[in-house]
Enzyme design. Structure first.
Site, PDB file in Angstrom:
ATOM      1  N   PHE A 137     -11.546 -14.230  -0.822  1.00 24.60           N
ATOM      2  CA  PHE A 137     -11.190 -15.371  -0.691  1.00 24.60           C
ATOM      3  C   PHE A 137     -11.255 -16.095   0.543  1.00 24.60           C
ATOM      4  CE2 PHE A 137      -7.882 -16.736  -4.089  1.00 24.60           C
ATOM      5  CZ  PHE A 137      -8.379 -16.059  -5.193  1.00 24.60           C
ATOM      6  N   ASN A 178       1.699 -14.112   8.992  1.00 29.20           N
ATOM      7  CA  ASN A 178       1.220 -15.481   8.422  1.00 29.20           C
ATOM      8  C   ASN A 178       2.230 -15.837   7.373  1.00 29.20           C
ATOM      9  OD1 ASN A 178      -0.343 -14.603   5.792  1.00 29.20           O
ATOM     10  ND2 ASN A 178      -1.354 -13.484   7.363  1.00 29.20           N
TER      11      ASN A 178
HETATM   12  O1  C5P Z   1     -12.731 -13.829   7.414  1.00 24.38           O
HETATM   13  P1  C5P Z   1     -11.484 -14.390   6.889  1.00 24.38           P
HETATM   14  O2  C5P Z   1     -10.125 -13.616   7.111  1.00 24.38           O
HETATM   15  O3  C5P Z   1     -11.616 -15.718   6.429  1.00 24.38           O
HETATM   16  O4  C5P Z   1     -11.703 -13.842   5.279  1.00 24.38           O
HETATM   17  C1  C5P Z   1     -10.935 -14.053   4.101  1.00 24.38           C
HETATM   18  C2  C5P Z   1     -11.269 -12.798   3.040  1.00 24.38           C
HETATM   19  O5  C5P Z   1     -11.573 -11.584   3.909  1.00 24.38           O
HETATM   20  C3  C5P Z   1     -10.117 -12.498   2.202  1.00 24.38           C
HETATM   21  O6  C5P Z   1     -10.712 -12.295   0.853  1.00 24.38           O
HETATM   22  C4  C5P Z   1      -9.166 -11.603   2.723  1.00 24.38           C
HETATM   23  O7  C5P Z   1      -8.503 -10.991   1.782  1.00 24.38           O
HETATM   24  C5  C5P Z   1     -10.327 -10.690   3.445  1.00 24.38           C
HETATM   25  N1  C5P Z   1      -9.945 -10.081   4.739  1.00 24.38           N
HETATM   26  C6  C5P Z   1      -9.927  -8.672   4.888  1.00 24.38           C
HETATM   27  N2  C5P Z   1      -9.489  -7.908   6.012  1.00 24.38           N
HETATM   28  C7  C5P Z   1      -9.404  -8.800   6.941  1.00 24.38           C
HETATM   29  C8  C5P Z   1      -9.511 -10.263   7.020  1.00 24.38           C
HETATM   30  C9  C5P Z   1      -9.724 -10.720   5.786  1.00 24.38           C
HETATM   31  O8  C5P Z   1     -10.220  -8.013   3.630  1.00 24.38           O
HETATM   32  N3  C5P Z   1      -9.106  -8.044   8.243  1.00 24.38           N
END
Ligand code: C5P
Length: 400
Positions: free
Chosen positions: A327, A210
């Protein structure tokens, strides 16, 4: 601050006179200030004034035998805690971006191994010119901190961004840099910060990823370290140089990121800034996949879910950090989604930000801090300022 010193490069802009007040203010805080005055700077303030105010010899010429005998330019650039360029003119910043070294100021900026803080001041058109903005972006990528100028009336009669920030703001920024971490409010505390994107391999040459630049995560790690925390930054691939003063773990995939975070535990603080890929290719190929289509069109890509690092760390028994911050990068209905995420992930705070504009990869951010007992909205600001605000609130949460 009595054992701290800065090297102040005074560029040739009308705001040069304000750097004299800055040296006075820093002197009152016990900071030793040595100055380099550029040829342009000399048109606005004299070496005699600078020397009288700082009580130090003023350096100007690269090829001056006396100056070089007193202190060679390499030594000058390194025998300091911080190099400050104030005012940083468009010309000086362009030189620093290009790595030119054709006078004492630019040579010093190229030779130094110390952090550099630039305080720009110039006409609004010069500030907004794509060349200046491009240079600032590059300087920030090169690890230089560039302060945002103030908006207002200018000496040239125009109005807009480009005014030198208030001297008190510059002084605070410098003192913040010079603060000894061991005296900071987070000294004795440990923090793990994740930053940047992850890369999930499809084959040896292709991957899913991304646009995350890592800027916000790196800025948060730096801000926490400046407040005295012992920081481990776990980073996906970014273009940002490895920051000093912290442990740094480079990873590529979400699985590696989770592994690195777990290895960093126990920790008092966990801030999950990384834009972790939610999915990864189920079976990455060992050889490059051929770009052929079948009669049914393109072959389907089969994906499996990645671990949710934030959720996993939030639900750890025994080793859960005392404060877990996630976040929420959303493009719509940001705060509502963030409230839901707080519950789903099981973290303590969510920093909600709207990424529908140029936040990903950009240098500014506008956040809302969502806690179980309320929401605090902060105005749009530089990512470094967002990081300082967040780090300050993290430190306060450990005081209460
Ligand atoms: O669910 P979403 O991806 O929107 O959530 C964002 C948050 O979750 C951020 O703090 C991101 O660093 C964390 N995250 C994570 N592992 C993932 C996906 C998101 O730690 N696989």
């Amino acid at each position: 601050m009595s054992d701290k010193s800065i090297l102040l490069i005074i560029g040739g802009g009308i705001a040069a006179y304000k750097s004299l007040e800055l040296t006075r203010e820093l002197g009152r805080s016990g900071v030793r200030t040595r100055c380099i005055l550029t040829n342009g700077g000399k048109e606005f303030v004299t070496p005699l004034t600078v020397s009288a105010l700082t009580g130090e010899k003023v350096f100007s010429e690269l090829f001056d035998l006396d100056d070089e005998a007193d202190m060679g330019h390499i030594q000058l650039s390194r025998s300091t805690d911080l190099v400050v360029v104030c005012p940083a003119t468009a010309d000086l910043m362009a030189k620093a971006t290009a790595g030119l070294a054709n006078d004492l100021a630019s040579t010093t900026l190229l030779a130094t191994d110390k952090p550099v803080l630039m305080v720009p001041a110039m006409n609004v058109r010069m500030w907004e010119h794509p060349a200046t903005q491009r240079n600032i972006r590059q300087l920030r990528l090169d690890g230089v901190e560039v302060m945002e100028p103030d908006v207002g009336d200018m000496a040239c009669g125009e109005f807009g961004p480009g005014r030198l920030p208030e001297v008190s703001r510059i002084k605070d920024e410098i003192l913040d840099h010079l603060a000894r971490p061991e005296d900071g409010p987070l000294s004795g505390k440990t923090a793990i910060v994740t930053a940047g994107p992850t890369r999930e391999a499809l084959d040896p040459v292709r991957y899913i990823s991304n646009h995350s630049s890592g800027k916000q995560g790196y800025a948060i790690a730096t801000a926490l370290a400046r407040l005295g925390a012992d920081v481990t930054l776990v980073s996906g691939p970014t273009a940002i140089p490895q920051p000093s003063g912290m442990n740094f773990v480079q990873i590529e995939t979400a699985v590696e990121m989770l592994d690195a975070v777990k290895k960093g535990l126990p920790s008092d603080i966990f801030v999950s800034v990384a834009a972790v890929a939610d999915w990864r290719p189920a079976e990455p190929s060992d050889i490059k996949i051929k770009a052929k289509t079948t009669k049914d069109g393109l072959g389907a890509l089969s994906l499996v879910e990645n671990p949710d690092i934030l959720k996993t760390i939030s639900h750890l028994k025994g080793k859960r950090p005392k404060l877990v911050v996630g976040f929420a990068a959303e493009t719509n209905d940001v705060e509502n989604h963030a409230q839901g995420k707080l519950e789903r992930k099981g973290c303590d705070w969510i920093v909600a930000n709207d990424v529908s504009g140029d936040v990903m990869g950009g240098s500014e951010n506008e956040i809302a801090l969502v806690k179980r007992d309320g929401i605090e909205r902060l105005p749009r600001m530089d990512k470094a300022a967002v990081a300082q605000n967040l780090a300050k609130r993290i430190a306060e949460s450990f005081e209460s």
